[in-house]
Design an enzyme around this catalytic site. Sequence first.
Site, PDB file in Angstrom:
ATOM      1  N   HIS A 135       2.831   3.312  -2.517  1.00 31.13           N
ATOM      2  CA  HIS A 135       2.482   2.402  -3.740  1.00 31.13           C
ATOM      3  C   HIS A 135       0.995   2.456  -3.613  1.00 31.13           C
ATOM      4  CE1 HIS A 135       3.150  -1.036  -5.806  1.00 31.13           C
ATOM      5  NE2 HIS A 135       2.223  -1.833  -5.248  1.00 31.13           N
ATOM      6  N   ALA A 141       3.057   0.091   2.415  1.00 28.82           N
ATOM      7  CA  ALA A 141       2.213   1.309   2.072  1.00 28.82           C
ATOM      8  C   ALA A 141       3.266   2.637   1.581  1.00 28.82           C
ATOM      9  CB  ALA A 141       1.714   2.002   3.585  1.00 28.82           C
ATOM     10  N   GLU A 142       4.401   2.110   1.325  1.00 26.28           N
ATOM     11  CA  GLU A 142       5.260   3.146   0.966  1.00 26.28           C
ATOM     12  C   GLU A 142       6.001   2.747  -0.451  1.00 26.28           C
ATOM     13  OE1 GLU A 142       7.677   5.463   3.934  1.00 26.28           O
ATOM     14  OE2 GLU A 142       6.880   4.035   5.265  1.00 26.28           O
ATOM     15  N   MET A 143       7.083   2.077  -0.394  1.00 34.75           N
ATOM     16  CA  MET A 143       7.802   1.696  -1.755  1.00 34.75           C
ATOM     17  C   MET A 143       7.344   0.037  -1.931  1.00 34.75           C
ATOM     18  SD  MET A 143      11.146   3.699  -1.020  1.00 34.75           S
ATOM     19  CE  MET A 143      12.029   3.652  -2.413  1.00 34.75           C
TER      20      MET A 143
END
Length: 344
Positions: free
Chosen positions: A104, A148-150
Amino acid sequence: MLKKGFMIFGVIVASALMCTSFASDLQKQAKDLGLAPLPKNQKEVDAILQQNGIKSSPFSKAKAELGKKLYFEPRLSKSGLISCNTCHNLGTAGIDGVEAAIGHKWSSNPHHLNSPTVYNSVLNATQFWDGRAKDLKEQAKGPIQDNAEMALPQKLAVQKIASIDEYVNEFKKIYGDGVTFDNIADAIANFERTLLTPSRFDEFLRGKSSALNAQEKEGLKLFMDLGCASCHNGVNLGGSMQAFEVVEKYKHRLVGDFRGDKDGLVKAPTLRNVEQTAPYFHNGAIWSLQEAIKEMGKIQLGVSIDDKQAKDIEAFLRTLTGKKPVIIYPQLPDSTPKTPKPQV
């Protein structure tokens, strides 16, 4: 002249018998060390899951087809830009090809962790580098919610999918209780379990000695004799939690702050398709497969692997490159006025 011909013929026959015997011995040694061919169907996948102590919902093609849509679904991210396929790209051996995953707001993984391949991942005994998820269903929930991802909260993920009539109808038909976060993860897991890549090594294990050439067989023997198969074993040649830095410290250990689970154990990555999944190690700090082989020999086994040995082992590892299933990119259903807007 006739006698000489018989002598040559005898040498050829003897040589062929020796090669056959060597191959047979290798096949037996491999099986004795726990190396096994890929399952041929979903029933055999279930048997391996059961062997690993993993309980999964019954597989169905309908679940897998729904899961495929969700795997490619960017609306399962806060920004509406990131899908499972972003970091586990099925067109590039199930990885993203960078050292640390990008999530993200274009941010690099805070622990500098590399994205492992999704191909054959159903056969891992555990998921994530620290083994915190037991199965693919549990694993699928993590990246969707991780900031930190989606970066999509569970409630918002359900709200987005439930705002789209086509998805609502599919979920009701397949699951009965409709769109839930649990069902979203289960559908994705059902799709991912179809991502198996049978290879020449599987043919060899099933008895076809000619599936590997002489150098590849020599590399397999070295792989087993040096002790590589002590961690990279089972049907996935990896996928279980193992001690790391057994003899020496990893030369790139300061790249990122990951040090394993609470016991210092790290999931040994599958070696299937390894020639296509660089960069290597949990922090993606090594790009050369031969360098990775030598580094593992040093830090895990306490042996110095020379150039020839590394080339032979690499030749064997290339036999683990398998045939990928044909994936047709799905046409995703349209958003509706009820669908929450992206937050970039």
